[in-house]
Design a protein around this motif. Structure first.
Motif, PDB file in Angstrom:
ATOM      1  N   GLU A 102      27.721  35.220 -35.842  1.00 23.07           N
ATOM      2  CA  GLU A 102      27.696  34.175 -36.864  1.00 23.07           C
ATOM      3  C   GLU A 102      26.550  33.193 -36.611  1.00 23.07           C
ATOM      4  O   GLU A 102      26.226  32.380 -37.464  1.00 23.07           O
ATOM      5  CB  GLU A 102      29.031  33.435 -36.899  1.00 23.07           C
ATOM      6  CG  GLU A 102      30.181  34.298 -37.371  1.00 23.07           C
ATOM      7  CD  GLU A 102      31.515  33.568 -37.366  1.00 23.07           C
ATOM      8  OE1 GLU A 102      31.535  32.344 -37.090  1.00 23.07           O
ATOM      9  OE2 GLU A 102      32.523  34.225 -37.642  1.00 23.07           O
ATOM     10  N   PHE A 103      25.963  33.270 -35.419  1.00 26.10           N
ATOM     11  CA  PHE A 103      24.844  32.420 -35.034  1.00 26.10           C
ATOM     12  C   PHE A 103      23.671  33.323 -34.684  1.00 26.10           C
ATOM     13  O   PHE A 103      23.795  34.532 -34.616  1.00 26.10           O
ATOM     14  CB  PHE A 103      25.215  31.567 -33.814  1.00 26.10           C
ATOM     15  CG  PHE A 103      26.446  30.738 -34.024  1.00 26.10           C
ATOM     16  CD1 PHE A 103      26.374  29.525 -34.686  1.00 26.10           C
ATOM     17  CD2 PHE A 103      27.677  31.179 -33.566  1.00 26.10           C
ATOM     18  CE1 PHE A 103      27.507  28.759 -34.893  1.00 26.10           C
ATOM     19  CE2 PHE A 103      28.816  30.421 -33.763  1.00 26.10           C
ATOM     20  CZ  PHE A 103      28.729  29.206 -34.434  1.00 26.10           C
ATOM     21  N   SER A 104      22.553  32.716 -34.416  1.00 25.92           N
ATOM     22  CA  SER A 104      21.404  33.480 -33.972  1.00 25.92           C
ATOM     23  C   SER A 104      21.637  33.885 -32.512  1.00 25.92           C
ATOM     24  O   SER A 104      22.054  33.070 -31.701  1.00 25.92           O
ATOM     25  CB  SER A 104      20.139  32.624 -34.095  1.00 25.92           C
ATOM     26  OG  SER A 104      19.033  33.326 -33.570  1.00 25.92           O
ATOM     27  N   ILE A 105      21.342  35.145 -32.204  1.00 32.28           N
ATOM     28  CA  ILE A 105      21.590  35.626 -30.841  1.00 32.28           C
ATOM     29  C   ILE A 105      20.296  35.778 -30.048  1.00 32.28           C
ATOM     30  O   ILE A 105      20.300  36.312 -28.944  1.00 32.28           O
ATOM     31  CB  ILE A 105      22.356  36.970 -30.852  1.00 32.28           C
ATOM     32  CG1 ILE A 105      21.559  38.051 -31.576  1.00 32.28           C
ATOM     33  CG2 ILE A 105      23.733  36.795 -31.450  1.00 32.28           C
ATOM     34  CD1 ILE A 105      22.125  39.440 -31.420  1.00 32.28           C
ATOM     35  N   GLY A 106      19.217  35.284 -30.597  1.00 32.05           N
ATOM     36  CA  GLY A 106      17.925  35.436 -29.932  1.00 32.05           C
ATOM     37  C   GLY A 106      17.527  34.228 -29.114  1.00 32.05           C
ATOM     38  O   GLY A 106      18.345  33.383 -28.762  1.00 32.05           O
ATOM     39  N   TRP A 107      16.239  34.181 -28.844  1.00 36.45           N
ATOM     40  CA  TRP A 107      15.659  33.106 -28.061  1.00 36.45           C
ATOM     41  C   TRP A 107      14.827  32.251 -29.000  1.00 36.45           C
ATOM     42  O   TRP A 107      13.958  32.744 -29.699  1.00 36.45           O
ATOM     43  CB  TRP A 107      14.783  33.709 -26.965  1.00 36.45           C
ATOM     44  CG  TRP A 107      14.485  32.755 -25.857  1.00 36.45           C
ATOM     45  CD1 TRP A 107      13.391  31.954 -25.773  1.00 36.45           C
ATOM     46  CD2 TRP A 107      15.272  32.504 -24.702  1.00 36.45           C
ATOM     47  NE1 TRP A 107      13.455  31.209 -24.629  1.00 36.45           N
ATOM     48  CE2 TRP A 107      14.603  31.531 -23.942  1.00 36.45           C
ATOM     49  CE3 TRP A 107      16.479  32.989 -24.223  1.00 36.45           C
ATOM     50  CZ2 TRP A 107      15.085  31.034 -22.746  1.00 36.45           C
ATOM     51  CZ3 TRP A 107      16.954  32.507 -23.036  1.00 36.45           C
ATOM     52  CH2 TRP A 107      16.267  31.542 -22.309  1.00 36.45           C
ATOM     53  N   GLY A 108      15.100  30.955 -29.035  1.00 39.19           N
ATOM     54  CA  GLY A 108      14.383  30.048 -29.920  1.00 39.19           C
ATOM     55  C   GLY A 108      13.269  29.321 -29.194  1.00 39.19           C
ATOM     56  O   GLY A 108      12.965  29.591 -28.027  1.00 39.19           O
ATOM     57  N   GLU A 109      12.676  28.358 -29.881  1.00 46.18           N
ATOM     58  CA  GLU A 109      11.576  27.593 -29.310  1.00 46.18           C
ATOM     59  C   GLU A 109      11.990  26.784 -28.086  1.00 46.18           C
ATOM     60  O   GLU A 109      11.202  26.577 -27.174  1.00 46.18           O
ATOM     61  CB  GLU A 109      10.989  26.654 -30.362  1.00 46.18           C
ATOM     62  CG  GLU A 109      10.244  27.366 -31.454  1.00 46.18           C
ATOM     63  CD  GLU A 109       9.688  26.382 -32.474  1.00 46.18           C
ATOM     64  OE1 GLU A 109       9.576  25.179 -32.154  1.00 46.18           O
ATOM     65  OE2 GLU A 109       9.369  26.830 -33.579  1.00 46.18           O
ATOM     66  N   ILE A 110      13.236  26.316 -28.087  1.00 44.80           N
ATOM     67  CA  ILE A 110      13.687  25.487 -26.968  1.00 44.80           C
ATOM     68  C   ILE A 110      14.621  26.222 -26.015  1.00 44.80           C
ATOM     69  O   ILE A 110      15.209  25.622 -25.126  1.00 44.80           O
ATOM     70  CB  ILE A 110      14.355  24.194 -27.476  1.00 44.80           C
ATOM     71  CG1 ILE A 110      15.562  24.520 -28.343  1.00 44.80           C
ATOM     72  CG2 ILE A 110      13.368  23.317 -28.206  1.00 44.80           C
ATOM     73  CD1 ILE A 110      16.413  23.315 -28.677  1.00 44.80           C
ATOM     74  N   GLY A 111      14.767  27.504 -26.204  1.00 46.23           N
ATOM     75  CA  GLY A 111      15.624  28.280 -25.314  1.00 46.23           C
ATOM     76  C   GLY A 111      16.573  29.177 -26.083  1.00 46.23           C
ATOM     77  O   GLY A 111      16.328  29.513 -27.241  1.00 46.23           O
ATOM     78  N   PRO A 112      17.664  29.561 -25.437  1.00 46.24           N
ATOM     79  CA  PRO A 112      18.600  30.489 -26.088  1.00 46.24           C
ATOM     80  C   PRO A 112      19.295  29.851 -27.288  1.00 46.24           C
ATOM     81  O   PRO A 112      19.647  28.673 -27.265  1.00 46.24           O
ATOM     82  CB  PRO A 112      19.596  30.808 -24.979  1.00 46.24           C
ATOM     83  CG  PRO A 112      19.475  29.713 -23.988  1.00 46.24           C
ATOM     84  CD  PRO A 112      18.090  29.187 -24.101  1.00 46.24           C
ATOM     85  N   GLU A 113      19.454  30.638 -28.326  1.00 40.94           N
ATOM     86  CA  GLU A 113      20.170  30.182 -29.525  1.00 40.94           C
ATOM     87  C   GLU A 113      21.672  30.172 -29.235  1.00 40.94           C
ATOM     88  O   GLU A 113      22.124  30.654 -28.187  1.00 40.94           O
ATOM     89  CB  GLU A 113      19.856  31.112 -30.704  1.00 40.94           C
ATOM     90  CG  GLU A 113      18.387  31.145 -31.089  1.00 40.94           C
ATOM     91  CD  GLU A 113      17.916  29.881 -31.776  1.00 40.94           C
ATOM     92  OE1 GLU A 113      18.754  29.111 -32.276  1.00 40.94           O
ATOM     93  OE2 GLU A 113      16.691  29.651 -31.798  1.00 40.94           O
TER      94      GLU A 113
END
Length: 167
Positions: free
Chosen positions: A35-46
């Motif tokens: 239901e959320f993003s499971i990747g890695w974002g700009e500031i770290g893990p989603e």
């Protein structure tokens, strides 16, 4: 008549059932994570990054346990795991846990913990009254101080905490 107690559940059935249960729980964790993003974002893990991986590990471990249970089924089918006496003990353990969950929703976690410990320490384990009262009042009080004051993490409270103004 045999001296062996009658078997209610074989070890094979228990291992397969538990592997399927943990696999289902892992799948629920994965579904929630998706239901959320499971990747890695700009500031770290989603938000779903860690739950997705944990759910995947639970499913993978469950598949391994299921495979091992099926591979050893000839040996484990004949092994008695749960007899009538053991089933009674299991029910005496499980019913208070289920009651604890229900009472927590109505009265809050601290009152529910006190009642649960009062029942299990006093009635099930049959400890003396001073030990029973010490554990069933001391443990929830310690948890309250730890979570509410030290960690500043509020847990589910009920009407008794409102009476004392512990919100």
């Amino acid at each position: 008549m045999s001296d062996r107690p009658s078997t209610l559940v074989s070890r094979f059935a228990l291992e397969v059932g538990f592997a399927l249960l943990t696999m289902a729980l892992g799948a629920i964790v994965i579904a929630g994570a998706l239901e959320f993003s499971i990747g890695w974002g700009e500031i770290g893990p989603e938000a779903g990054y860690f739950p997705f991986r944990i759910g995947s590990l639970i499913v993978l471990a469950s598949l391994v346990n299921l495979g091992l249970a099926v591979r050893r089924r000839r040996v484990t089918t004949a092994v008695s795991t749960l007899t009538g006496v053991e089933a009674r003990r299991l029910v005496l353990f499980a019913l208070p846990v289920l009651g604890f969950v229900g009472v927590t929703m109505l009265l809050g976690i601290y009152v529910a913990a006190a009642l649960y410990l009062l029942l299990t320490v006093g009635a099930v384990a049959r400890h003396r009254l001073p030990v029973t009262l010490g554990v069933s009042l001391g443990a929830p009080l310690l948890l309250f101080v730890l979570f509410e004051i030290v960690f500043r993490t509020p847990l589910l409270k009920g009407p008794l905490e409102a009476v004392f103004g512990w919100y």
